[in-house]
Design an enzyme around this catalytic site. Structure first.
Site, PDB file in Angstrom:
ATOM      1  N   ARG A   1       0.811  -1.144  -0.051  1.00  0.00           N
ATOM      2  CA  ARG A   1      -0.003  -0.138  -0.174  1.00  0.00           C
ATOM      3  C   ARG A   1       0.887   1.198   0.080  1.00  0.00           C
ATOM      4  O   ARG A   1       2.123   1.183   0.276  1.00  0.00           O
ATOM      5  CB  ARG A   1      -1.082   0.126   1.377  1.00  0.00           C
TER       6      ARG A   1
ATOM      7  N   GLN B   1       4.175   2.100   2.317  1.00  0.00           N
ATOM      8  CA  GLN B   1       4.710   1.164   2.979  1.00  0.00           C
ATOM      9  C   GLN B   1       6.131   0.822   2.662  1.00  0.00           C
ATOM     10  O   GLN B   1       6.896   0.631   3.447  1.00  0.00           O
ATOM     11  CB  GLN B   1       3.788  -0.156   2.877  1.00  0.00           C
TER      12      GLN B   1
ATOM     13  N   GLY C   1      -5.968   1.538  10.126  1.00  0.00           N
ATOM     14  CA  GLY C   1      -6.131   0.234   9.102  1.00  0.00           C
ATOM     15  C   GLY C   1      -5.100   0.424   7.769  1.00  0.00           C
ATOM     16  O   GLY C   1      -5.441  -0.405   6.903  1.00  0.00           O
TER      17      GLY C   1
ATOM     18  N   GLY D   1      -2.303  -0.241   7.290  1.00  0.00           N
ATOM     19  CA  GLY D   1      -1.003  -1.131   7.400  1.00  0.00           C
ATOM     20  C   GLY D   1       0.176  -0.843   7.623  1.00  0.00           C
ATOM     21  O   GLY D   1       1.196  -1.214   6.951  1.00  0.00           O
ATOM     22  N   LYS D   2       0.147  -0.336   9.011  1.00  0.00           N
ATOM     23  CA  LYS D   2       1.675   0.445   9.594  1.00  0.00           C
ATOM     24  C   LYS D   2       2.430  -0.956  10.084  1.00  0.00           C
ATOM     25  O   LYS D   2       3.605  -0.976  10.028  1.00  0.00           O
ATOM     26  CB  LYS D   2       1.028   1.343  10.732  1.00  0.00           C
ATOM     27  N   SER D   3       1.477  -1.973  10.556  1.00  0.00           N
ATOM     28  CA  SER D   3       2.298  -3.077  10.942  1.00  0.00           C
ATOM     29  C   SER D   3       3.236  -3.507  10.007  1.00  0.00           C
ATOM     30  O   SER D   3       4.445  -4.036  10.579  1.00  0.00           O
ATOM     31  CB  SER D   3       1.418  -3.995  11.600  1.00  0.00           C
TER      32      SER D   3
ATOM     33  N   CYS E   1     -14.615  13.885  -0.698  1.00  0.00           N
ATOM     34  CA  CYS E   1     -15.441  13.128   0.055  1.00  0.00           C
ATOM     35  C   CYS E   1     -16.052  11.910  -0.981  1.00  0.00           C
ATOM     36  O   CYS E   1     -16.227  10.836  -0.291  1.00  0.00           O
ATOM     37  CB  CYS E   1     -16.278  14.093   1.042  1.00  0.00           C
TER      38      CYS E   1
HETATM   39  N1  LIG Z   1      -0.231  -4.256   1.263  1.00  0.00           N
HETATM   40  C1  LIG Z   1      -1.291  -4.654   1.685  1.00  0.00           C
HETATM   41  N2  LIG Z   1      -2.031  -5.034   0.913  1.00  0.00           N
HETATM   42  C2  LIG Z   1      -3.569  -5.714   1.594  1.00  0.00           C
HETATM   43  N3  LIG Z   1      -3.603  -5.544   3.008  1.00  0.00           N
HETATM   44  C3  LIG Z   1      -2.732  -4.892   3.666  1.00  0.00           C
HETATM   45  C4  LIG Z   1      -1.569  -4.469   3.237  1.00  0.00           C
HETATM   46  N4  LIG Z   1      -0.908  -4.103   4.039  1.00  0.00           N
HETATM   47  C5  LIG Z   1      -1.764  -4.377   5.244  1.00  0.00           C
HETATM   48  N5  LIG Z   1      -2.885  -4.853   4.933  1.00  0.00           N
HETATM   49  C6  LIG Z   1      -4.043  -5.316   5.782  1.00  0.00           C
HETATM   50  O1  LIG Z   1      -4.470  -4.033   6.370  1.00  0.00           O
HETATM   51  C7  LIG Z   1      -5.187  -4.422   7.763  1.00  0.00           C
HETATM   52  C8  LIG Z   1      -4.646  -3.197   8.762  1.00  0.00           C
HETATM   53  O2  LIG Z   1      -3.332  -3.515   8.733  1.00  0.00           O
HETATM   54  P1  LIG Z   1      -2.595  -2.870  10.188  1.00  0.00           P
HETATM   55  O3  LIG Z   1      -3.325  -3.541  11.449  1.00  0.00           O
HETATM   56  O4  LIG Z   1      -1.127  -2.811  10.008  1.00  0.00           O
HETATM   57  O5  LIG Z   1      -3.202  -1.415  10.290  1.00  0.00           O
HETATM   58  P2  LIG Z   1      -2.638  -0.024  11.260  1.00  0.00           P
HETATM   59  O6  LIG Z   1      -2.095   0.855  10.016  1.00  0.00           O
HETATM   60  O7  LIG Z   1      -1.696  -0.635  12.237  1.00  0.00           O
HETATM   61  O8  LIG Z   1      -3.725   0.582  11.695  1.00  0.00           O
HETATM   62  P3  LIG Z   1      -4.098   0.929  13.134  1.00  0.00           P
HETATM   63  O9  LIG Z   1      -3.690   2.361  13.441  1.00  0.00           O
HETATM   64  O10 LIG Z   1      -5.593   0.756  13.761  1.00  0.00           O
HETATM   65  O11 LIG Z   1      -3.248  -0.006  14.458  1.00  0.00           O
HETATM   66  C9  LIG Z   1      -4.389  -5.699   8.162  1.00  0.00           C
HETATM   67  O12 LIG Z   1      -5.546  -6.693   7.922  1.00  0.00           O
HETATM   68  C10 LIG Z   1      -3.491  -5.961   7.057  1.00  0.00           C
HETATM   69  O13 LIG Z   1      -3.423  -7.297   6.832  1.00  0.00           O
HETATM   70 MG   LIG Z   2      -1.707  -0.698  14.181  1.00  0.00          MG
HETATM   71 ZN   LIG Z   3     -18.463  14.633   3.029  1.00  0.00          ZN
END
Ligand SMILES: Nc1ncnc2c1ncn2[C@@H]1O[C@H](COP(=O)(O)OP(=O)(O)OP(=O)(O)O)[C@@H](O)[C@H]1O
Ligand SMILES: [Mg+2]
Ligand SMILES: [Zn+2]
Length: 650
Positions: free
Chosen positions: A97, A100, A120, A122-124, A474
């Protein structure tokens, strides 16, 4: 002597009134300055982009800096092939994404990085993927045990080895993890810990030193990094002590991750973490697949009925969360949902850890449809297919709301974020945040989000997160953009003066009025002595409540608290701008719904509904079904209810 005092008092009143006027003008000018600054930044950015497009080899410092960062979006690093391989083989994902890869390349280059991406977003992956392709393990600091469990569950599902240490780990688990930290053939690539471990466990810190000496501590990830700063919405005191990590292990790259942090907040975090010159990778707050909606809540029971109906119809069989204010509400609302055959379970901080884990697991595997939770069920909860996040009560700040509602639609498919906005809830929360730094101010921003009739919900979030926003972006994914209400600027000066009169009269009788009593008195209800305090308003209750809230936000009214050993009482008092209203030429105005504006639409809708109902009754007779009458009504209502984004499955 008395006369002299009276004169002084009169002059003081007039000077104070004038000062208030100046303050008002200043705040209007400041607002204008903010708007103009963000417009200027937007235009500058456009100009800069146009220049760069015209001169690709431009050597200005800002563009060379941008080019440097763009370099990290590429795939010509020594680790790039491994990164791609692990993306598909270890994480079963096909593409990255936005941003990343940049974050991953930066941290793999040994830079300290702050990643700001929406909930959501995809930081992890930005620290999990580097962890699997580096020797040793990555230490991950997370604020909540539920968050760790969620991450471990997800990693287990894809076969990435990870471990955790927290207060509820058994002695045996502790021992094996501590041994694993200094074992080069250890079974884990990621070690999740709570900040308390670092702040309080000398044994753990000494083990970390050993791991570092053996070159096994490859990276430090601080998730929800905004928890470091007391200016953020979720300050955790133990996060303040995490600076020790970078001081002890300056050569180990640190990656901090958050969904909500302004530049000044990140500066505060980097000081606290002793990180010098981190590189910030940040993307827009906007989650395009989320539909934001505010619904007025006339009473708790009405809201519960409405929520039940939504879940049974629009979100039939779909996964979701209902956020509530208190543990008591969690029990109450989940019991109500259960009565309607919805598999809903409560989740709050006071449950024992096993029960919490059980609810979380069963919800993740779709054995429970709805978790009715307090904010204890929060950060890091990562279930991809959450189709709705309903707030039975407003959040205490817009950051909190953004993060809590951000549990929805993490699979990028459409999902709804609905908040029920009730007058008395504002004051329940107000007494809760009274002790917090800027707690009231943050709550007012949330109230402003809910009160707004004509501003795109996203635009309100954008200005909150210092982002330039164009309402077109939006895409009608909020109730204001999708169903614009007819509203106009209405002069409420007379209303405001009536309210002030009530408060002044009450004060002369040594009475303090709660917000509810104030509204009751204004509507000509409540105790007889209150009813005589002023003119009775002809406004509806909801408009009267809205006027009171606007006057509170604008400073004509203010909150006043009184503490008992058991509870905090909440009253309304004259605000700092109230004296301005003594001057009859001073006016206050707010946006209000134009009376009758929606009338023809409502009438058409009702006729349509009656027609559908008759049709249903007719079909019913024909097929002779035994379904109770109201279930049909709910079904029709859910289907034709104009705010629906996803048609009901049934
Ligand atoms: N490159 C990608 N393609 C598809 N799905 C992805 C990708 N990267 C992450 N995801 C999915 O997106 C979802 C959210 O990812 P993650 O938990 O890392 O969010 P986050 O940014 O840490 O959010 P938060 O702030 O709520 O902790 C997960 O289900 C993960 O599998
Ligand atoms: Mg997170
Ligand atoms: Zn709006």
């Amino acid at each position: 002597m008395d006369n002299g005092n009276n004169d002084v008092q009169a002059e003081l009143d007039s000077v104070e009134a004038e000062l208030e006027l100046v303050e008002l003008q200043l705040s209007q000018l400041l607002q204008k300055q903010t708007d103009l600054t963000s417009r200027r930044n937007f235009l500058l950015q456009q100009l800069e982009e146009a220049c760069e497009a015209a001169l690709p080899s431009s050597s200005s410092s800002s563009s060379s800096c941008r080019l440097d960062l763009q370099h990290y979006d590429g795939s010509d690093f020594s680790w790039s092939a491994d990164v791609q391989r692990h993306l598909s083989d270890s994480f079963h994902l096909s593409t990255f994404r936005k941003l990343q890869l940049r974050a991953i390349n930066l941290t793999l280059s040994g830079r300290d990085v702050f990643v700001v991406m929406p909930t959501g977003g995809g930081k992890s992956l930005c620290y999990q993927l580097p962890a699997v392709l580096t020797q040793g393990f990555t230490l991950v600091v997370t604020p909540l045990v539920s968050l760790m469990e969620d991450q471990l569950m997800a990693l287990k599902a894809v076969g990435v080895p990870a471990a955790m240490l927290n207060a509820s780990s058994s002695k045996l688990e502790n021992k094996s993890v501590l041994a694993g930290m200094v074992d080069p053939s250890s079974a884990f690539k990621l070690l999740y810990v709570t900040p308390e471990k670092i702040a309080k466990s000398k044994l753990f810190m000494s083990r970390l030193e050993k791991a570092h000496k053996a070159a096994l501590l490859s990276r430090i990830a601080v998730d929800e990094v905004h928890c470091c700063s007391q200016w953020g919405h979720d300050f955790r005191s133990d996060y303040k002590l995490l600076g020790i990590l970078k001081r002890q292990f300056p050569d180990v790259p640190l990656i901090g991750l958050t969904a909500t942090a302004s530049t000044s907040l990140l500066n505060d975090c980097s000081n606290i973490l002793s990180v010098r010159e981190p590189i910030t990778v940040s993307s827009s707050f906007n989650r395009t697949n989320l539909y934001y909606e505010v619904r007025l809540k006339s009473s708790d029971s009405d809201a519960i009925t409405d929520i039940c109906s939504l879940i049974k119809n629009r979100y039939n069989q779909q996964s979701g969360i209902v956020y509530v204010f208190s543990q008591k509400d969690a029990a109450l609302v989940s019991a109500e949902l259960q009565k309607r055959n919805i598999t809903a379970f409560p989740y709050h901080a006071n449950m024992n850890p096993e029960d919490k884990t059980k609810v979380h697991r069963r919800w993740s595997s779709n054995k429970i449809q709805v978790v009715v939770a307090t904010v204890a069920f929060g950060m890091g909860i990562d279930k991809p297919d959450v189709r709705f996040v309903i707030h039975h009560t407003i959040s205490k700040s817009l950051e909190n709301y953004y993060q809590e509602s951000g549990r929805a639609g993490r699979d990028d498919k459409p999902a709804d974020c609905i908040v029920y906005f009730g007058f008395s809830d504002v004051f329940r929360i107000s007494s809760m945040v009274v002790m917090e730094n800027v707690g009231q101010k943050k709550l007012h921003q949330m109230v402003n989000y809910c009160l707004s009739l004509d501003r795109c919900r996203r635009s309100l979030m954008a200005s909150h997160f210092d982002e330039v926003w164009d309402d077109e972006d939006c895409g009608q994914m909020c109730d204001v953009c999708r169903h614009p209400t007819d509203c106009s600027e209405v002069d409420i000066s007379t209303h405001a003066r009536q309210l002030l009169q009530i408060l002044e009269c009450a004060s002369s009788m040594d009475e303090r009025l709660t917000p509810l009593k104030l509204v009751e008195a204004w509507l000509g209800r409540g105790p007889a002595k209150h009813r005589k305090l002023s003119h009775v308003t002809t406004l509806s209750r909801s408009s009267a409540e809205s006027v009171v809230l606007h006057l509170l936000l604008q400073g004509y009214l203010r909150e006043d608290f009184s503490f008992t050993p058991y509870t905090t009482h909440f009253y309304v008092k004259l605000g700092r701008k109230s004296s301005l209203l003594k001057d009859q030429s001073h006016s206050v105005s707010i946006k209000m719904r134009t009376a009758g504006g929606a009338g023809p639409q409502v009438l058409m809708f009702l006729i349509f509904l009656i027609f559908q109902l008759l049709l249903y009754v007719h079909i019913n007779k024909a097929i002779n079904t035994t379904k109770p009458f109201y279930e049909h009504f709910e079904l029709i209502f859910a289907y034709f209810y104009p705010f629906s984004t996803t048609p009901p499955n049934s």
